[in-house]
Design a protein around this motif. Structure first.
Motif, PDB file in Angstrom:
ATOM      1  N   THR A  38       0.807  -1.142  -0.047  1.00 12.73           N
ATOM      2  CA  THR A  38       0.026  -0.074   0.057  1.00 12.73           C
ATOM      3  C   THR A  38       0.848   1.247  -0.123  1.00 12.73           C
ATOM      4  OG1 THR A  38      -0.201  -0.108   2.466  1.00 12.73           O
ATOM      5  CG2 THR A  38      -2.055  -1.163   1.078  1.00 12.73           C
ATOM      6  N   GLU A  39       2.093   1.075   0.088  1.00 12.95           N
ATOM      7  CA  GLU A  39       3.065   2.430   0.080  1.00 12.95           C
ATOM      8  C   GLU A  39       3.501   2.566  -1.426  1.00 12.95           C
ATOM      9  OE1 GLU A  39       5.950   0.934   2.877  1.00 12.95           O
ATOM     10  OE2 GLU A  39       5.249   2.458   4.250  1.00 12.95           O
ATOM     11  N   TYR A  40       2.607   3.287  -2.092  1.00 14.00           N
ATOM     12  CA  TYR A  40       2.509   3.137  -3.738  1.00 14.00           C
ATOM     13  C   TYR A  40       3.928   3.846  -4.119  1.00 14.00           C
ATOM     14  CZ  TYR A  40      -2.425   2.057  -3.558  1.00 14.00           C
ATOM     15  OH  TYR A  40      -3.437   1.353  -3.260  1.00 14.00           O
ATOM     16  N   PHE A  41       4.486   4.708  -3.203  1.00 14.08           N
ATOM     17  CA  PHE A  41       5.879   5.306  -3.769  1.00 14.08           C
ATOM     18  C   PHE A  41       6.793   4.296  -3.704  1.00 14.08           C
ATOM     19  CE2 PHE A  41       5.790   5.297   0.923  1.00 14.08           C
ATOM     20  CZ  PHE A  41       6.986   5.035   1.143  1.00 14.08           C
ATOM     21  N   THR A  42       6.881   3.083  -3.282  1.00 11.99           N
ATOM     22  CA  THR A  42       7.978   1.958  -3.266  1.00 11.99           C
ATOM     23  C   THR A  42       7.770   1.089  -4.570  1.00 11.99           C
ATOM     24  OG1 THR A  42       6.707   0.501  -1.981  1.00 11.99           O
ATOM     25  CG2 THR A  42       8.112   2.076  -0.740  1.00 11.99           C
ATOM     26  N   HIS A  43       6.622   1.202  -5.229  1.00 12.42           N
ATOM     27  CA  HIS A  43       6.397   0.434  -6.392  1.00 12.42           C
ATOM     28  C   HIS A  43       7.375   0.653  -7.569  1.00 12.42           C
ATOM     29  CE1 HIS A  43       1.947  -0.814  -5.753  1.00 12.42           C
ATOM     30  NE2 HIS A  43       2.685  -0.854  -4.545  1.00 12.42           N
ATOM     31  N   GLY A  44       8.182   1.682  -7.705  1.00 18.69           N
ATOM     32  CA  GLY A  44       9.114   1.766  -8.647  1.00 18.69           C
ATOM     33  C   GLY A  44      10.583   1.645  -8.221  1.00 18.69           C
ATOM     34  N   ASP A  45      10.645   0.707  -7.092  1.00 21.15           N
ATOM     35  CA  ASP A  45      12.093   0.467  -6.617  1.00 21.15           C
ATOM     36  C   ASP A  45      12.676  -0.532  -7.244  1.00 21.15           C
ATOM     37  OD1 ASP A  45      10.672  -1.513  -5.612  1.00 21.15           O
ATOM     38  OD2 ASP A  45      11.280  -1.356  -3.650  1.00 21.15           O
ATOM     39  N   LYS A  46      12.030  -1.166  -8.402  1.00 24.05           N
ATOM     40  CA  LYS A  46      12.714  -2.168  -9.128  1.00 24.05           C
ATOM     41  C   LYS A  46      13.580  -1.692 -10.338  1.00 24.05           C
ATOM     42  CE  LYS A  46      10.973  -5.354  -6.656  1.00 24.05           C
ATOM     43  NZ  LYS A  46      11.559  -5.183  -5.191  1.00 24.05           N
ATOM     44  N   GLY A  47      13.146  -0.565 -10.782  1.00 22.20           N
ATOM     45  CA  GLY A  47      13.849   0.283 -11.939  1.00 22.20           C
ATOM     46  C   GLY A  47      15.259   0.953 -11.525  1.00 22.20           C
ATOM     47  N   PRO A  48      15.861   1.278 -12.503  1.00 21.99           N
ATOM     48  CA  PRO A  48      17.057   2.141 -12.196  1.00 21.99           C
ATOM     49  C   PRO A  48      16.586   3.735 -11.917  1.00 21.99           C
ATOM     50  CG  PRO A  48      17.099   1.575 -14.437  1.00 21.99           C
ATOM     51  CD  PRO A  48      16.038   0.684 -13.920  1.00 21.99           C
ATOM     52  N   GLY A  49      17.535   4.300 -11.253  1.00 22.62           N
ATOM     53  CA  GLY A  49      17.367   5.488 -11.118  1.00 22.62           C
ATOM     54  C   GLY A  49      18.447   6.488 -11.263  1.00 22.62           C
ATOM     55  N   LEU A  50      18.102   7.768 -11.481  1.00 22.70           N
ATOM     56  CA  LEU A  50      18.971   8.638 -11.394  1.00 22.70           C
ATOM     57  C   LEU A  50      18.837   9.860 -10.297  1.00 22.70           C
ATOM     58  CD1 LEU A  50      18.586   9.540 -15.181  1.00 22.70           C
ATOM     59  CD2 LEU A  50      20.471   8.234 -14.302  1.00 22.70           C
ATOM     60  N   GLN A  51      19.777   9.869  -9.407  1.00 22.31           N
ATOM     61  CA  GLN A  51      19.733  10.806  -8.225  1.00 22.31           C
ATOM     62  C   GLN A  51      19.744  12.251  -8.559  1.00 22.31           C
ATOM     63  OE1 GLN A  51      22.871   9.289  -5.450  1.00 22.31           O
ATOM     64  NE2 GLN A  51      21.389   8.295  -4.356  1.00 22.31           N
ATOM     65  N   VAL A  52      20.596  12.487  -9.225  1.00 25.80           N
ATOM     66  CA  VAL A  52      20.608  13.947  -9.801  1.00 25.80           C
ATOM     67  C   VAL A  52      20.595  14.230 -11.022  1.00 25.80           C
ATOM     68  CG1 VAL A  52      22.069  16.005  -9.442  1.00 25.80           C
ATOM     69  CG2 VAL A  52      22.029  14.327  -7.661  1.00 25.80           C
ATOM     70  N   VAL A  53      19.536  15.104 -11.549  1.00 26.94           N
ATOM     71  CA  VAL A  53      19.574  15.524 -12.765  1.00 26.94           C
ATOM     72  C   VAL A  53      19.213  17.192 -12.847  1.00 26.94           C
ATOM     73  CG1 VAL A  53      18.249  15.437 -15.212  1.00 26.94           C
ATOM     74  CG2 VAL A  53      18.515  13.111 -13.683  1.00 26.94           C
ATOM     75  N   ASN A  54      20.017  18.117 -13.364  1.00 22.58           N
ATOM     76  CA  ASN A  54      20.025  19.244 -13.488  1.00 22.58           C
ATOM     77  C   ASN A  54      18.726  19.486 -14.361  1.00 22.58           C
ATOM     78  OD1 ASN A  54      19.848  22.097 -13.552  1.00 22.58           O
ATOM     79  ND2 ASN A  54      22.143  22.060 -13.807  1.00 22.58           N
ATOM     80  N   GLY A  55      17.551  19.851 -13.921  1.00 20.25           N
ATOM     81  CA  GLY A  55      16.379  20.277 -14.601  1.00 20.25           C
ATOM     82  C   GLY A  55      16.590  21.497 -15.269  1.00 20.25           C
ATOM     83  N   MET A  56      17.560  22.250 -15.125  1.00 18.75           N
ATOM     84  CA  MET A  56      17.864  23.597 -15.907  1.00 18.75           C
ATOM     85  C   MET A  56      18.785  23.595 -16.898  1.00 18.75           C
ATOM     86  SD  MET A  56      15.917  25.601 -14.513  1.00 18.75           S
ATOM     87  CE  MET A  56      16.280  27.088 -15.016  1.00 18.75           C
ATOM     88  N   ASN A  57      19.277  22.123 -17.189  1.00 18.72           N
ATOM     89  CA  ASN A  57      20.260  21.865 -18.349  1.00 18.72           C
ATOM     90  C   ASN A  57      19.588  21.041 -19.146  1.00 18.72           C
ATOM     91  OD1 ASN A  57      21.984  20.515 -19.918  1.00 18.72           O
ATOM     92  ND2 ASN A  57      23.659  20.581 -18.259  1.00 18.72           N
TER      93      ASN A  57
END
Length: 69
Positions: free
Chosen positions: A12-31
């Motif tokens: 029921t903690e839906y925010f954890t459902h995406g923990d199986k995929g790779p992630g990017l910790q820091v992406v500069n949204g202004m770049n």
């Protein structure tokens, strides 16, 4: 609609459902280039990870005929 989270999902903690995929910790949204590369990476992973349709019937075995589609 109207169904409790505990009855509709094992986790029921839906925010954890995406923990199986790779992630990017820091992406500069202004770049623009960094953001474009991050989106390309995420899209490639999602497309490569897909194995079939959205239902258990899979592609080509949908409940609608080709004429209906």
């Amino acid at each position: 609609m109207g169904t409790s989270a505990a009855r509709s999902s094992y986790i029921t903690e839906y925010f954890t459902h995406g923990d199986k995929g790779p992630g990017l910790q820091v992406v500069n949204g202004m770049n623009v280039i960094a953001t474009k590369r991050a989106v390309e990476f995420a899209r490639k992973w999602a497309v490569d990870d897909r194995y079939g349709g959205h239902s258990m019937s899979g592609p080509g075995t949908a409940s609608r005929t080709r004429e209906e589609v």
